[in-house]
Design a protein around this motif. Structure first.
Motif, PDB file in Angstrom:
ATOM      1  N   LEU A 159      34.750  -7.606  14.468  1.00 43.48           N
ATOM      2  CA  LEU A 159      35.424  -6.390  13.980  1.00 43.48           C
ATOM      3  C   LEU A 159      36.342  -6.719  12.803  1.00 43.48           C
ATOM      4  O   LEU A 159      36.434  -5.962  11.839  1.00 43.48           O
ATOM      5  CB  LEU A 159      36.230  -5.747  15.117  1.00 43.48           C
ATOM      6  CG  LEU A 159      35.408  -5.169  16.264  1.00 43.48           C
ATOM      7  CD1 LEU A 159      36.323  -4.759  17.416  1.00 43.48           C
ATOM      8  CD2 LEU A 159      34.580  -3.973  15.787  1.00 43.48           C
ATOM      9  N   VAL A 163      32.717   1.780  16.648  1.00 49.05           N
ATOM     10  CA  VAL A 163      31.351   1.252  16.711  1.00 49.05           C
ATOM     11  C   VAL A 163      30.552   2.043  17.734  1.00 49.05           C
ATOM     12  O   VAL A 163      31.024   2.284  18.855  1.00 49.05           O
ATOM     13  CB  VAL A 163      31.358  -0.236  17.114  1.00 49.05           C
ATOM     14  CG1 VAL A 163      29.934  -0.777  17.215  1.00 49.05           C
ATOM     15  CG2 VAL A 163      32.175  -1.070  16.136  1.00 49.05           C
ATOM     16  N   ALA A 190      29.100   0.611  12.595  1.00 46.67           N
ATOM     17  CA  ALA A 190      30.532   0.915  12.618  1.00 46.67           C
ATOM     18  C   ALA A 190      30.812   2.027  11.613  1.00 46.67           C
ATOM     19  O   ALA A 190      30.203   2.075  10.544  1.00 46.67           O
ATOM     20  CB  ALA A 190      31.339  -0.324  12.256  1.00 46.67           C
TER      21      ALA A 190
END
Ligand SMILES: O=C(O)CCC(=O)C(=O)O
Ligand SMILES: [Fe+2]
Length: 209
Positions: free
Chosen positions: A89, A146, A177
């Motif tokens: 991330l 996401v 995402a």
């Protein structure tokens, strides 16, 4: 503890190439495909189920209010079994911010949210902005969510954003995402069949206002 983002050039050319189309067409939100593979999503969902079972009875992970009905589990950025998720991330946030948003960001001041919207309770999250009125959510700058579920596994549950005067549905492909300024209005429509799961991370920094 303040987490510092890995600013600077990307590790590989790939993330930048992936973002070329979104750079070419500026908009209020962007979709980044393939942040997680289908196998990664399966691993995250399995982890979610284990953590939710462990937490049952301790923390009631149901968030219910007039604007929201969802089941939540929090993931630590640094725990051994979740650090790989945080690293992925972080990379996505750093790439998308460098290439598209250019916000002043300092790090992640909240845990990662694993969210579940179940049709049995018509799970949803009504129109809102992620910037809170007090505390740490005041300094949310960039939101990233996401899509963990296969779109064939649920009906309803679309993530919609309104950054250009009308609601637009974000892509629902697994592992994609969607990044947007935390002030942007967005919602998750009620789930009418199955379950939609998502992973949400906020990046913080000096407040917009
Ligand atoms: O589930 C999503 O994709 C978005 C959730 C959301 O907007 C939030 O938790 O603030
Ligand atoms: Fe949100």
């Amino acid at each position: 503890m303040e987490r510092v983002l890995p600013w600077g050039p990307p590790a590989a050319a790939d993330p930048v190439d992936r973002l070329a189309p979104v750079r070419a067409e500026p908009r209020g939100w962007v979709a980044v495909p393939g942040v997680f593979s289908a196998e990664d999503c399966d691993r995250i969902v399995a982890l979610r189920d284990r953590l939710a079972a462990e937490a049952a009875g301790l923390v009631n992970g149901v968030s219910t209010s007039a604007v929201r009905r969802s089941h939540i589990v929090w993931l630590d950025h640094d725990a051994p079994d979740t650090a790989w998720i945080a690293a992925r991330l972080t990379r996505a946030v750093a790439d998308v911010n460098r290439e598209v948003f250019g916000f002043a960001l300092t790090g992640f001041d909240e845990e990662i949210q694993l969210t579940e919207y179940r049709s049995e309770v018509a799970g949803f999250y009504d129109w809102h902005s992620d910037i809170g009125g007090r505390g740490i959510p005041q300094s949310r700058k960039l939101s990233l969510t996401v899509q963990l579920s296969d779109p064939a596994d649920y009906d309803g549950g679309a993530l919609e954003l309104n950054t250009r005067g009308e609601p637009e549905a974000a892509p629902s492909d697994r592992g994609t995402a969607i990044a947007f300024p935390s002030y942007a209005l967005h919602r998750v429509a009620p789930v009418t069949r199955g379950i939609r799961r998502s992973l949400v991370v906020w990046t913080h920094g000096p407040r917009f206002v």
